[in-house]
Design a protein around this motif. Structure first.
Motif, mmCIF file in Angstrom:
data_model
loop_
_atom_site.group_PDB
_atom_site.id
_atom_site.type_symbol
_atom_site.label_atom_id
_atom_site.label_comp_id
_atom_site.label_asym_id
_atom_site.label_seq_id
_atom_site.Cartn_x
_atom_site.Cartn_y
_atom_site.Cartn_z
ATOM 1 N N ASP A 1 15.290 -7.198 9.914
ATOM 2 C CA ASP A 1 16.069 -6.477 8.642
ATOM 3 C C ASP A 1 15.019 -5.293 8.331
ATOM 4 O OD1 ASP A 1 16.361 -8.548 7.772
ATOM 5 O OD2 ASP A 1 18.038 -7.950 6.783
ATOM 6 N N SER A 2 14.724 -6.568 7.344
ATOM 7 C CA SER A 2 13.119 -6.243 6.632
ATOM 8 C C SER A 2 12.401 -7.620 6.216
ATOM 9 C CB SER A 2 13.856 -5.707 5.059
ATOM 10 O OG SER A 2 12.913 -6.032 3.446
ATOM 11 N N THR A 3 10.967 -7.164 6.006
ATOM 12 C CA THR A 3 10.341 -8.355 5.943
ATOM 13 C C THR A 3 10.233 -8.828 4.284
ATOM 14 O OG1 THR A 3 8.229 -6.993 5.218
ATOM 15 C CG2 THR A 3 7.916 -7.696 7.836
ATOM 16 N N TYR B 1 4.738 -2.894 8.714
ATOM 17 C CA TYR B 1 5.589 -3.579 7.815
ATOM 18 C C TYR B 1 4.942 -4.930 7.457
ATOM 19 C CZ TYR B 1 7.338 0.358 10.948
ATOM 20 O OH TYR B 1 7.598 1.443 11.142
ATOM 21 N N MET B 2 4.614 -5.069 6.473
ATOM 22 C CA MET B 2 4.793 -6.158 5.490
ATOM 23 C C MET B 2 4.374 -6.541 4.550
ATOM 24 S SD MET B 2 0.116 -6.905 6.774
ATOM 25 C CE MET B 2 -0.890 -6.115 5.311
ATOM 26 N N THR B 3 4.528 -8.010 4.617
ATOM 27 C CA THR B 3 4.673 -8.611 2.983
ATOM 28 C C THR B 3 4.079 -9.502 2.530
ATOM 29 O OG1 THR B 3 7.603 -8.082 2.929
ATOM 30 C CG2 THR B 3 6.514 -9.836 1.562
ATOM 31 N N GLY C 1 5.710 -6.221 -0.666
ATOM 32 C CA GLY C 1 5.678 -5.361 0.594
ATOM 33 C C GLY C 1 4.933 -3.994 0.844
ATOM 34 N N ILE C 2 4.291 -3.670 2.027
ATOM 35 C CA ILE C 2 3.363 -2.203 2.222
ATOM 36 C C ILE C 2 3.851 -2.098 3.757
ATOM 37 C CG2 ILE C 2 1.693 -3.655 2.242
ATOM 38 C CD1 ILE C 2 -0.311 -1.740 2.033
ATOM 39 N N GLY C 3 3.977 -1.181 3.646
ATOM 40 C CA GLY C 3 4.028 0.113 4.578
ATOM 41 C C GLY C 3 3.456 0.675 4.490
HETATM 42 C C1 BTN Z 1 8.179 2.639 -1.222
HETATM 43 O O1 BTN Z 1 7.317 3.544 -1.152
HETATM 44 O O2 BTN Z 1 9.427 3.282 -2.411
HETATM 45 C C2 BTN Z 1 8.060 2.081 -1.257
HETATM 46 C C3 BTN Z 1 8.048 0.547 0.227
HETATM 47 C C4 BTN Z 1 7.887 -0.473 1.369
HETATM 48 C C5 BTN Z 1 8.157 -0.729 2.428
HETATM 49 C C6 BTN Z 1 7.594 -1.471 2.650
HETATM 50 S S1 BTN Z 1 7.816 -1.946 4.567
HETATM 51 C C7 BTN Z 1 7.714 -3.571 4.401
HETATM 52 C C8 BTN Z 1 8.653 -4.284 3.287
HETATM 53 N N1 BTN Z 1 9.490 -4.775 4.008
HETATM 54 C C9 BTN Z 1 11.035 -3.359 3.050
HETATM 55 O O3 BTN Z 1 11.847 -3.354 3.670
HETATM 56 N N2 BTN Z 1 9.946 -2.850 2.588
HETATM 57 C C10 BTN Z 1 8.281 -2.894 2.374
#
Ligand code: BTN
Length: 241
Positions: free
Chosen positions: A10-12, A54-56, A126-128
């Motif tokens: 779902d989300s890292t 997609y990483m944390t 987290g960074i995308g």
């Molecule tokens: C933003 O610009 O609002 C921040 C976006 C952050 C996205 C990254 S993707 C990896 C990590 N997992 C998430 O659910 N969000 C961050």
């Protein structure tokens, strides 16, 4: 440093928060595909396919939350921008931590903290990054966005790009924790879309809009504006509108 990769999650950030007790300091949790990625202000972070990042970063710098921890997003934005510069690009940073190419967002960063019993259990940073995306897919995003492949006119090796970013991040991480924002301040100022001659700016802090003349950044990374009465206002959250 440890790496955990999921084909799909779902989300890292969410995974890292939920499993913080079982994840070592300096672990990277990444995913090929996120079904529930999110960003600042609870916005959806759209998945643009497996060739994007997609990483944390799971970080456990101490068991108390310190002011410098709030600047880790800015540190990561400068780290990424410097990587772009070495690729021949001219990135900019939109306060606090959006990285732009050709004036459009290419990366989003979201830091969250896990605190329990008054103690800091960890920070999930987290960074995308949009690395390889079609112009059509970018249309799914409701604000101006771009992707590295479109800026460079060629596809990007995701693994190589990710490894480089992780190495750059950890190369300066310990020093950053000791010295804080002043370590990156002059780089951040050069990269910022806000410059001495910018003039009036608007910042949305939830649904309140603050307006004033851009004055600079403080040593703690906050944005300083001069309000109508010429009084300095320090802003430490929100986004430029
Ligand atoms: C933003 O610009 O609002 C921040 C976006 C952050 C996205 C990254 S993707 C990896 C990590 N997992 C998430 O659910 N969000 C961050």
């Amino acid at each position: 440093m440890k790496l955990i990769n999921f084909k799909e999650i779902d989300s890292t950030n969410k995974y890292s928060k939920l499993n913080i007790d079982n994840i070592e300091d300096k672990t990277i949790v990444s995913a090929d595909f996120q079904t529930g990625g999110y960003g600042r202000f609870d916005r959806v972070w759209v998945d643009l396919g497996t060739e994007n990042i997609y990483m944390t970063f799971v970080l456990k710098p101490s068991d108390v939350l310190l002011p410098v921890h709030a600047n880790l997003t800015q540190y990561l934005s400068v780290t990424l921008a410097q990587q772009f510069i070495e690729m021949g690009l001219s990135p900019q940073i939109k306060w606090p931590n959006d990285v732009l190419l050709s004036g459009k967002k290419v990366c989003g960063i979201l830091a969250e903290t896990v605190i329990s019993g008054g103690k800091l259990k960890g920070i999930v940073l987290g960074i995308g990054v949009n690395l390889n995306t079609s112009a059509d897919s970018l249309g799914l995003i409701d604000r101006p966005a771009t992707s590295l492949n479109l800026e460079l006119g060629k596809s990007i090796d995701k693994q190589e790009f990710m490894n480089e970013l992780i190495n750059r991040f950890f190369a300066g991480y310990d020093k950053f924790l000791q010295e804080g924002f002043p370590l990156i301040k002059s780089d951040y100022e050069k990269l910022s879309i806000l410059q001495k001659n910018t003039g009036e700016v608007k910042i949305a802090v939830f649904n309140i809009i603050k307006e004033g003349k851009f004055s600079g950044f403080d040593n703690d990374g906050t944005l300083i504006i001069l309000d109508k009465g010429g009084i300095e206002q320090k802003i430490n959250m929100g986004e430029l509108v």
